[in-house]
Design a protein around this motif. Structure first.
Motif, PDB file in Angstrom:
ATOM      1  N   LEU A 192       0.821  -1.205   0.000  1.00 52.45           N
ATOM      2  CA  LEU A 192       0.000   0.000   0.000  1.00 52.45           C
ATOM      3  C   LEU A 192       0.856   1.257   0.000  1.00 52.45           C
ATOM      4  N   ASP A 193       0.295   2.303  -0.566  1.00 52.57           N
ATOM      5  CA  ASP A 193       0.956   3.615  -0.595  1.00 52.57           C
ATOM      6  C   ASP A 193       0.498   4.375   0.651  1.00 52.57           C
ATOM      7  N   HIS A 194       1.250   4.243   1.728  1.00 51.54           N
ATOM      8  CA  HIS A 194       0.830   4.829   3.000  1.00 51.54           C
ATOM      9  C   HIS A 194       0.984   6.348   3.011  1.00 51.54           C
ATOM     10  N   TYR A 195       1.903   6.877   2.223  1.00 51.95           N
ATOM     11  CA  TYR A 195       2.016   8.331   2.123  1.00 51.95           C
ATOM     12  C   TYR A 195       0.767   8.907   1.464  1.00 51.95           C
ATOM     13  N   LEU A 196       0.309   8.271   0.389  1.00 50.87           N
ATOM     14  CA  LEU A 196      -0.912   8.716  -0.274  1.00 50.87           C
ATOM     15  C   LEU A 196      -2.103   8.592   0.672  1.00 50.87           C
ATOM     16  N   LEU A 197      -2.172   7.489   1.407  1.00 50.83           N
ATOM     17  CA  LEU A 197      -3.275   7.311   2.347  1.00 50.83           C
ATOM     18  C   LEU A 197      -3.292   8.426   3.387  1.00 50.83           C
ATOM     19  N   LYS A 198      -2.121   8.799   3.888  1.00 45.58           N
ATOM     20  CA  LYS A 198      -2.046   9.889   4.869  1.00 45.58           C
ATOM     21  C   LYS A 198      -2.560  11.187   4.278  1.00 45.58           C
ATOM     22  N   ARG A 199      -2.211  11.467   3.040  1.00 45.79           N
ATOM     23  CA  ARG A 199      -2.693  12.687   2.371  1.00 45.79           C
ATOM     24  C   ARG A 199      -4.215  12.648   2.205  1.00 45.79           C
ATOM     25  N   LEU A 200      -4.742  11.492   1.839  1.00 43.03           N
ATOM     26  CA  LEU A 200      -6.186  11.360   1.675  1.00 43.03           C
ATOM     27  C   LEU A 200      -6.907  11.551   3.015  1.00 43.03           C
ATOM     28  N   ALA A 201      -6.371  10.938   4.071  1.00 45.79           N
ATOM     29  CA  ALA A 201      -6.991  11.060   5.386  1.00 45.79           C
ATOM     30  C   ALA A 201      -6.974  12.500   5.874  1.00 45.79           C
ATOM     31  N   THR A 202      -5.931  13.225   5.527  1.00 48.50           N
ATOM     32  CA  THR A 202      -5.830  14.628   5.928  1.00 48.50           C
ATOM     33  C   THR A 202      -6.778  15.503   5.126  1.00 48.50           C
ATOM     34  N   THR A 203      -6.976  15.159   3.864  1.00 47.17           N
ATOM     35  CA  THR A 203      -7.792  15.978   2.961  1.00 47.17           C
ATOM     36  C   THR A 203      -9.280  15.761   3.158  1.00 47.17           C
ATOM     37  N   PRO A 207     -15.150   8.884   6.301  1.00 45.81           N
ATOM     38  CA  PRO A 207     -14.369   7.664   6.521  1.00 45.81           C
ATOM     39  C   PRO A 207     -13.820   7.096   5.206  1.00 45.81           C
ATOM     40  N   LEU A 208     -12.640   6.505   5.295  1.00 42.39           N
ATOM     41  CA  LEU A 208     -12.002   5.896   4.136  1.00 42.39           C
ATOM     42  C   LEU A 208     -12.147   4.378   4.209  1.00 42.39           C
ATOM     43  N   VAL A 209     -12.323   3.762   3.040  1.00 43.68           N
ATOM     44  CA  VAL A 209     -12.575   2.329   2.939  1.00 43.68           C
ATOM     45  C   VAL A 209     -11.491   1.695   2.086  1.00 43.68           C
ATOM     46  N   LEU A 210     -11.027   0.510   2.519  1.00 43.28           N
ATOM     47  CA  LEU A 210     -10.040  -0.239   1.747  1.00 43.28           C
ATOM     48  C   LEU A 210     -10.706  -1.461   1.130  1.00 43.28           C
ATOM     49  N   VAL A 216      -3.601  -8.145   1.083  1.00 43.22           N
ATOM     50  CA  VAL A 216      -2.740  -7.248   1.863  1.00 43.22           C
ATOM     51  C   VAL A 216      -2.262  -7.965   3.123  1.00 43.22           C
ATOM     52  N   ARG A 217      -0.971  -7.901   3.404  1.00 37.87           N
ATOM     53  CA  ARG A 217      -0.410  -8.542   4.592  1.00 37.87           C
ATOM     54  C   ARG A 217      -0.938  -7.895   5.877  1.00 37.87           C
ATOM     55  N   ASP A 218      -0.819  -8.646   6.979  1.00 38.74           N
ATOM     56  CA  ASP A 218      -1.311  -8.147   8.253  1.00 38.74           C
ATOM     57  C   ASP A 218      -0.654  -6.836   8.650  1.00 38.74           C
ATOM     58  N   ASP A 219       0.650  -6.730   8.498  1.00 42.77           N
ATOM     59  CA  ASP A 219       1.335  -5.505   8.908  1.00 42.77           C
ATOM     60  C   ASP A 219       0.903  -4.316   8.057  1.00 42.77           C
ATOM     61  N   GLU A 220       0.636  -4.568   6.779  1.00 39.72           N
ATOM     62  CA  GLU A 220       0.160  -3.509   5.904  1.00 39.72           C
ATOM     63  C   GLU A 220      -1.256  -3.068   6.287  1.00 39.72           C
ATOM     64  N   LEU A 221      -2.106  -4.044   6.661  1.00 37.12           N
ATOM     65  CA  LEU A 221      -3.454  -3.698   7.105  1.00 37.12           C
ATOM     66  C   LEU A 221      -3.417  -2.885   8.391  1.00 37.12           C
ATOM     67  N   THR A 222      -2.572  -3.297   9.321  1.00 34.89           N
ATOM     68  CA  THR A 222      -2.445  -2.565  10.580  1.00 34.89           C
ATOM     69  C   THR A 222      -2.014  -1.122  10.319  1.00 34.89           C
ATOM     70  N   ALA A 223      -1.059  -0.958   9.425  1.00 35.69           N
ATOM     71  CA  ALA A 223      -0.590   0.383   9.084  1.00 35.69           C
ATOM     72  C   ALA A 223      -1.673   1.189   8.376  1.00 35.69           C
ATOM     73  N   ALA A 224      -2.483   0.521   7.557  1.00 37.39           N
ATOM     74  CA  ALA A 224      -3.561   1.224   6.859  1.00 37.39           C
ATOM     75  C   ALA A 224      -4.599   1.740   7.839  1.00 37.39           C
ATOM     76  N   VAL A 225      -4.928   0.947   8.840  1.00 38.07           N
ATOM     77  CA  VAL A 225      -5.886   1.385   9.859  1.00 38.07           C
ATOM     78  C   VAL A 225      -5.309   2.568  10.631  1.00 38.07           C
ATOM     79  N   ALA A 226      -4.043   2.477  10.998  1.00 41.94           N
ATOM     80  CA  ALA A 226      -3.393   3.583  11.700  1.00 41.94           C
ATOM     81  C   ALA A 226      -3.353   4.832  10.830  1.00 41.94           C
TER      82      ALA A 226
END
Length: 285
Positions: A192-203, A207-210, A216-226
């Motif tokens: 996942l592109d976590h930098y893009l996700l952060k920009r989307l969450a800020t903008t 709620p955002l949906v995946l 997606v691996r567990d660690d990637e999912l955890t990071a996406a939720v965060a």
């Protein structure tokens, strides 16, 4: 327990910095497994019926919807019903009477202006019926057997500025964002592109949906939720668990013909899959 609403469950998850799991169901065994997994962890869950699942059921929404409603009403945890990836306006208009509190209207395949216009019309109708509505911008590839989009293909990722305008102009309650996942993945290799996700969450202020979370691996999912994801759609992971369990059972019991025996094995495998996803998302109590 009375039916929960998707909007309430997602809003609560967002406030808790967690995400609610939304499982796509095709059979009664899918429904039972998702509810059982959620009950075992004392957490809410969303049951999703996609337009493709309705097509599989000979175009009839009510048989599967009625089963999901009955399971939700007997559950010991809050359960909401969501109508997923709707492209048909006729199907959209069946949602409220069938027990759904929310819909995902899917016009992401269309050029931006058409996506916006059709989604705005769908949102207006949904809100008039008291329904919460989700849309998609960018394109989470892999639906209907199509190959995933290349990560750098035009439209493969959600643009934050465009997303801000789209949410404001369409009036949707949540947005599925394209940040690197793909539908129907059978291997967990998506990054996942976590930098893009952060920009989307800020903008965005919804709620955002995946989508496409099975790959997606567990660690990637955890990071996406965060990073701001509040609803995580899961379908293929349940199908993999069910199919593998049934395949192994039939390989070791070639004489078996009683469907309840192998279906129960498949159902239990899906319970395990739902538990793993819920624990990763941080909604388990």
């Amino acid at each position: 327990m009375p039916l929960a609403t998707t909007g309430d469950l997602v809003t609560r998850a967002a406030a808790d910095r967690s995400a609610v799991a939304a499982f796509n169901v095709i059979t009664l065994e899918h429904i039972e497994a998702a509810v059982a997994g959620a009950e075992s962890l004392r957490t809410p869950v969303i049951l999703q019926v996609s337009e493709n699942a309705v097509k599989f059921r000979h175009g009839h929404l009510l048989p599967l919807a009625r089963a999901a409603v009955a399971a939700a009403q007997q559950a010991a945890v809050p359960v909401a019903l969501h109508l997923d990836h709707v492209q048909s306006d006729d199907l959209l208009r069946q949602a409220a009477d069938a027990g759904f509190s929310s819909v995902m209207y899917d016009a992401a395949r269309l050029p931006y202006a058409e996506n916006l216009a059709t989604t705005r019309a769908a949102a207006d109708w949904a809100h008039s019926q008291g329904l919460w509505i989700e849309a998609e911008l960018g394109e989470v590839g892999g639906k209907n057997g199509e190959p995933p989009l290349d990560a750098h293909a035009p439209g493969a990722r959600t643009d934050p500025a465009e997303a801000g305008a789209f949410v404001a102009d369409s009036g949707v309650d949540a947005l599925a964002v394209a940040v690197g996942s793909a539908h129907a993945m059978t291997e967990r290799t998506a990054t996942l592109d976590h930098y893009l996700l952060k920009r989307l969450a800020t903008t965005l202020d919804v709620p955002l949906v995946l989508h496409g979370s099975s790959g997606v691996r567990d660690d990637e999912l955890t990071a996406a939720v965060a990073g701001g994801i509040s609803k995580v759609n899961v379908g293929t992971a349940l199908n993999i668990a069910m199919t593998q369990a049934i395949r192994e059972f039939l390989a070791t019991h070639p004489e078996a013909v009683e469907s309840r025996k192998y279906l129960s094995v498949g159902r239990e495998a899906m319970v395990g899959a739902t538990r793993r996803i819920i624990e990763v998302l941080g909604t388990a109590r």
